[in-house]
Scaffold this active site. Structure first.
Site, PDB file in Angstrom:
ATOM      1  N   TYR A   1     -14.664 -12.891   0.230  1.00 61.37           N
ATOM      2  CA  TYR A   1     -15.490 -11.741  -0.148  1.00 61.37           C
ATOM      3  C   TYR A   1     -16.737 -12.181  -0.918  1.00 61.37           C
ATOM      4  CZ  TYR A   1     -12.035  -8.200   1.192  1.00 61.37           C
ATOM      5  OH  TYR A   1     -11.194  -7.385   1.892  1.00 61.37           O
TER       6      TYR A   1
ATOM      7  N   ARG B   1      -3.371   6.047   0.081  1.00 64.74           N
ATOM      8  CA  ARG B   1      -4.016   7.092   0.859  1.00 64.74           C
ATOM      9  C   ARG B   1      -3.085   7.896   1.751  1.00 64.74           C
ATOM     10  NH1 ARG B   1      -8.186   2.981   3.406  1.00 64.74           N
ATOM     11  NH2 ARG B   1      -6.232   1.782   3.384  1.00 64.74           N
TER      12      ARG B   1
ATOM     13  N   ASP C   1      -6.657  -3.330  -7.348  1.00 64.78           N
ATOM     14  CA  ASP C   1      -7.362  -3.901  -6.199  1.00 64.78           C
ATOM     15  C   ASP C   1      -7.606  -5.375  -6.484  1.00 64.78           C
ATOM     16  OD1 ASP C   1      -9.057  -2.926  -3.611  1.00 64.78           O
ATOM     17  OD2 ASP C   1     -10.054  -4.618  -4.585  1.00 64.78           O
TER      18      ASP C   1
ATOM     19  N   ARG D   1      -6.810  11.312  -7.195  1.00 70.38           N
ATOM     20  CA  ARG D   1      -7.972  10.416  -7.074  1.00 70.38           C
ATOM     21  C   ARG D   1      -9.265  11.159  -6.738  1.00 70.38           C
ATOM     22  NH1 ARG D   1      -8.880   5.669  -4.662  1.00 70.38           N
ATOM     23  NH2 ARG D   1     -11.007   6.339  -5.021  1.00 70.38           N
TER      24      ARG D   1
ATOM     25  N   ARG E   1       0.820  -1.215   0.000  1.00 73.93           N
ATOM     26  CA  ARG E   1       0.000   0.000   0.000  1.00 73.93           C
ATOM     27  C   ARG E   1       0.855   1.267   0.000  1.00 73.93           C
ATOM     28  NH1 ARG E   1      -4.403  -1.918   4.445  1.00 73.93           N
ATOM     29  NH2 ARG E   1      -5.509  -3.432   3.174  1.00 73.93           N
TER      30      ARG E   1
END
Length: 355
Positions: free
Chosen positions: A162, A42, A87, A51, A38
């Site tokens: 998921y 962010r 992702d 973004r 990562r």
């Protein structure tokens, strides 16, 4: 093909002799290579700026945007490898599943996979389904030059968790109920996901990725016997499918201290270790013939520079004598991490391990 050989029929690529690739092959390195899970994301203000107003899945499908986001931490931190910005649910979206990534929640699946009839929705992935990936990696490899690009995918168990749960879960009661109660359906689901995952990794490798990482983020929820019987065959299938390319294969999961040996057996060249197990103990559990990746606790970066350096030395001391070591966090960079702390950490590892 062995990861210690250059690709058959081709001259070694620009990245072949990079510190990251050498560490994957357990060869001597000029310094311990560093990258962060990562790292593109962010924690970076420049990421948040580009973004802004663009949904996550849409951002993964814009080659120029993917290129810019992937390059941002390489420019800022001087890391030894880039990781492709994407992702783990991208290939599932690409084959037509109705899913989205909801801010603050994560991937949400409109119609969970719960029956044998539902498997029909998991068609094969073709390169045409993810042509934007091929385009983006082409742009990236030209920009990165000698810096390796790591491709990645979600492992069959984590994708299945998921799909069966319908979204993130702490207990995986629906996935485990299928695994224990209908093992044939579970095996067929993971086998189908292994094919999709392998196809997604092949697209990235053929486009120019120098290495690949399989994220089994949630597999630490399983006991070793359940992993060996109900998950490992699908992971083995993925790793076997890309073995012929000769690129390093990395395997990572969270809370997988009891599974490290089995995860190595599944076919990885490099086993990622979270922060719960010291690297010297991880090496004992994994056994010889594998490099290790890790494993600073991501929350350490919120402490003082002195504390970060102290904990980093502990990781490097535990890695002393390993056949190969790639420095990383024990999980992904947290969103509120100070980017400067990451830059200082890269510089510290490079300086301390210079040979």
């Amino acid at each position: 093909m062995s990861v210690n050989e250059s690709p058959a029929g081709r001259q070694p690529t620009a990245t072949y002799d990079s510190p990251f690739m050498k560490a994957c092959r357990r060869e001597p390195v000029p310094h311990t290579p560093v990258w962060f899970m990562r790292q593109a994301g962010r924690s970076l203000p420049e990421y948040r700026k580009v973004r802004e107003g663009i949904p996550m899945l849409e951002s993964c499908m814009r080659p120029e945007l993917v290129t810019e986001i992937t390059l941002q931490p390489v420019r800022r931190h001087g890391v030894d490898a880039a990781i492709y910005f994407s992702d783990i649910v991208v290939p599932l979206k690409a084959i037509g599943l109705d899913l989205d990534i909801k801010p603050g929640v994560g991937p949400v699946v409109a119609e969970p996979i719960r029956t044998r009839a539902d498997l029909a929705r998991l068609r094969d992935l073709t390169p045409e389904d993810v042509s934007y990936v091929t385009e983006a990696i082409g742009l990236l490899t030209r920009e990165l030059g000698p810096t390796p690009l790591i491709g990645f995918a979600g492992a069959p168990f984590t994708l299945a968790s998921y799909l069966v749960e319908g979204g993130p879960s702490r207990t995986y009661e629906n996935a485990k109920a299928m695994m224990y109660g209908d093992p044939e359906l579970w095996a067929d689901l993971l086998d189908r996901l292994a094919d999709i995952t392998a196809a997604f990794l092949k697209v990235q490798i053929e486009a120019g990725a120098s290495a690949v990482q399989l994220f089994d983020s949630w597999v630490g929820a399983l006991a070793p016997a359940d992993y060996r019987r109900s998950v490992m065959p699908a992971s083995v299938k993925v790793f076997d499918a890309v073995a012929g390319y000769g690129v390093p294969r990395i395997h990572f999961g969270v809370g997988t201290g009891e599974l490290l040996g089995l995860m190595g057996e599944a076919g990885a060249d490099v086993v990622g270790v979270d922060w719960r197990v010291p690297l010297d103990e991880a090496a004992r559990r994994v056994g010889p013939g594998k490099a290790l990746q890790g494993n600073l606790d991501p929350t350490v970066l919120f402490a003082s520079t002195e504390a970060v350096e102290t904990k980093t030395r502990e990781v490097l001391d535990a890695a002393e004598g390993l056949e190969g070591h790639i420095f990383n966090l024990g999980h992904g960079v947290m969103p509120s991490t100070d980017p400067d702390a990451l830059t200082r950490l890269v510089d510290h590892v490079h300086a301390r391990t210079a040979r």
